[in-house]
Scaffold this active site. Structure first.
Site, PDB file in Angstrom:
ATOM      1  N   THR A  71       0.827  -1.206   0.000  1.00 50.26           N
ATOM      2  CA  THR A  71       0.000   0.000   0.000  1.00 50.26           C
ATOM      3  C   THR A  71       0.864   1.260   0.000  1.00 50.26           C
ATOM      4  OG1 THR A  71      -1.938  -1.029   1.019  1.00 50.26           O
ATOM      5  CG2 THR A  71      -1.666   1.339   1.353  1.00 50.26           C
ATOM      6  N   GLN A 185       1.244  -9.263  -6.442  1.00 45.32           N
ATOM      7  CA  GLN A 185       0.808 -10.643  -6.632  1.00 45.32           C
ATOM      8  C   GLN A 185       1.640 -11.416  -7.653  1.00 45.32           C
ATOM      9  OE1 GLN A 185      -1.230 -12.322  -4.867  1.00 45.32           O
ATOM     10  NE2 GLN A 185      -2.327 -10.755  -3.708  1.00 45.32           N
ATOM     11  N   SER A 205       5.454  -6.585  -1.941  1.00 43.83           N
ATOM     12  CA  SER A 205       5.132  -6.730  -0.523  1.00 43.83           C
ATOM     13  C   SER A 205       5.656  -8.067  -0.029  1.00 43.83           C
ATOM     14  CB  SER A 205       3.619  -6.650  -0.311  1.00 43.83           C
ATOM     15  OG  SER A 205       3.284  -6.833   1.045  1.00 43.83           O
ATOM     16  N   ALA A 206       6.188  -8.100   1.193  1.00 51.63           N
ATOM     17  CA  ALA A 206       6.833  -9.316   1.706  1.00 51.63           C
ATOM     18  C   ALA A 206       5.848 -10.387   2.136  1.00 51.63           C
ATOM     19  CB  ALA A 206       7.746  -8.955   2.875  1.00 51.63           C
ATOM     20  N   HIS A 207       4.719  -9.977   2.732  1.00 55.72           N
ATOM     21  CA  HIS A 207       3.878 -11.002   3.355  1.00 55.72           C
ATOM     22  C   HIS A 207       3.078 -11.831   2.349  1.00 55.72           C
ATOM     23  CE1 HIS A 207      -0.309  -9.188   3.369  1.00 55.72           C
ATOM     24  NE2 HIS A 207       0.413  -8.126   3.047  1.00 55.72           N
ATOM     25  N   CYS A 334      -8.197  -6.568   1.593  1.00 54.79           N
ATOM     26  CA  CYS A 334      -8.282  -5.152   1.968  1.00 54.79           C
ATOM     27  C   CYS A 334      -9.697  -4.602   1.832  1.00 54.79           C
ATOM     28  CB  CYS A 334      -7.329  -4.329   1.107  1.00 54.79           C
ATOM     29  SG  CYS A 334      -5.595  -4.700   1.443  1.00 54.79           S
TER      30      CYS A 334
END
Length: 392
Positions: A71, A185, A205-207, A334
């Site tokens: 984000t 993604q 994004s890492a997670h 989200c």
């Protein structure tokens, strides 16, 4: 049995990731800005992780900026580019199926007198590059298109779009349209090479890749100027001030390393697992619908599939499956707690009952055939039971 199939929302942190993060938290806990030995050791962790992320993308490490996640990366890229180039124009282009962190950022810019064109998509959720070509204007300064859609898994034609923008740049004597890609993604799921694909700015994004929550990164092409969104001590080349999250950065670096090592094998396995789950559901539940597509021949990513059961509510299906130990979702994590219909499925032109009955199933490299066989059986039995209840 518990079968976790909501990996597009988040993933389990890999054991190796937890190990390097614990080490950074307990033993190498210096501030990277400090001049003493412990600060230098922390700085080395940041440097190694920057190199690991850059290696996946095939770019130079100095082009990687660490953020708090996808984000923030999307916000920094979109707002930072728009405000840096506002004297050249105020026209922006994105698609109708972007992640909320992109769409809501563009809506905020609209309130600041920017003009935004939202491109439509086809029944698979794919942007037509010709539509983008027609939407370009002499005052267009930025295009933002995601690489893999987070709800249906379609791979967007980012390389084609990058080529269109290269030609546009030549036509306007080098004054280019900046191309931002949300690759949250796709990073370590499928290849993404900014230099080859004409991408100027890219978010990760890492997670989503077996790393920790609260850390991400932004690739910024050398020479591209962004207006920072945070004022502070000037860390990350002044683009993202604030003391670096060294444990998180260590976790992202390890997750990127592991993801690159296993990417091809993991993609092949996830495509196979997807087929193994979807085939019995579609064959045994007559009203079930596959949304978007399934395999690479359909232009799909390996880890996401969207199924709909018209006449049922996706939320009801999610909770019914949860009771049997199978964890899926209705769409983007989200926005799934809201009550509005999926903006992605609506933009694809799907009928309301198909949109309402949709669930997203997302895989990881950790899923096994045993888990998928169990999940397929549970989904078939649960949907048949729900349909019989609704008919009754």
């Amino acid at each position: 049995m518990k079968v976790y199939l909501d990996n597009s929302a988040t993933t389990r942190a890999a054991d190796e990731v937890v190990e390097v993060m614990a080490d950074a938290l307990q033993y190498q806990y210096g501030n990277p800005s400090s001049l003493h030995r412990m600060g230098i050791e922390a700085e080395k962790i940041v440097t190694r992780s920057r190199e690991a992320v850059a290696r996946v993308l095939g770019v130079r490490p100095e082009c990687i900026i660490f953020t708090s996640g996808g984000t923030e990366s999307n916000n920094l890229a979109i707002k930072g580019i728009a405000r840096a180039k506002k004297r050249e124009g105020k026209h922006l282009i994105t698609s109708a199926v972007e992640h909320p962190s992109v769409l809501n950022t563009f809506r905020e810019l609209e309130e600041d007198s920017y003009q935004v064109t939202y491109l439509d998509v086809d029944r698979r959720g794919r942007v037509n590059p010709d539509d983008l070509r027609r939407a370009l204007r002499d005052d267009t300064i930025m295009v933002s298109i995601m690489h893999v859609n987070n709800e249906v898994g379609v791979v967007e034609p980012v390389a084609e779009i990058g080529e269109i923008l290269r030609h546009h740049r030549k036509h306007y004597s080098g004054r280019g349209v900046v191309f931002h890609v949300d690759a949250v993604q796709s990073f370590v799921k499928i290849p993404v090479q900014p230099l080859k694909m004409g991408i100027d700015c890219l978010s990760i994004s890492a997670h989503k890749i077996h790393g920790p929550k609260g850390i991400g990164a932004l690739y910024i092409r050398k020479g591209l100027r962004l207006v920072p969104q945070l004022a502070g001590g000037g860390q990350e080349k002044g683009l993202r001030s604030g003391t670096e999250n060294v444990p998180g950065i260590a976790g992202l670096g390890m997750a990127a390393f592991l993801g690159l090592e296993t990417m091809d094998e993991a993609a092949s396995r996830m495509f196979a697992l997807k087929d193994r789950l979807v085939e019995p559901v579609l064959s045994r539940v007559p009203r079930s619908r596959l949304i978007g597509g399934l395999g690479p021949e359909d232009g799909m990513a390996p880890h996401i599939v969207n199924l709909s059961f018209p006449g049922l509510k996706g939320e009801v299906v999610v909770h019914a499956l949860e009771e049997q130990g199978v964890y899926v979702s209705t769409g983007s994590a989200c926005s799934s707690r809201g009550h509005d219909r999926s903006h992605v499925l609506v933009a694809m032109g799907l009928e309301p009952e198909v949109v309402d009955g949709a669930i997203r199933i997302s895989f990881s490299r950790e899923n096994t055939r045993k888990e998928i066989d169990y999940a397929a059986g549970v989904i078939v039995a649960t949907i048949e039971e729900l349909y019989s209840l609704y008919r009754g």
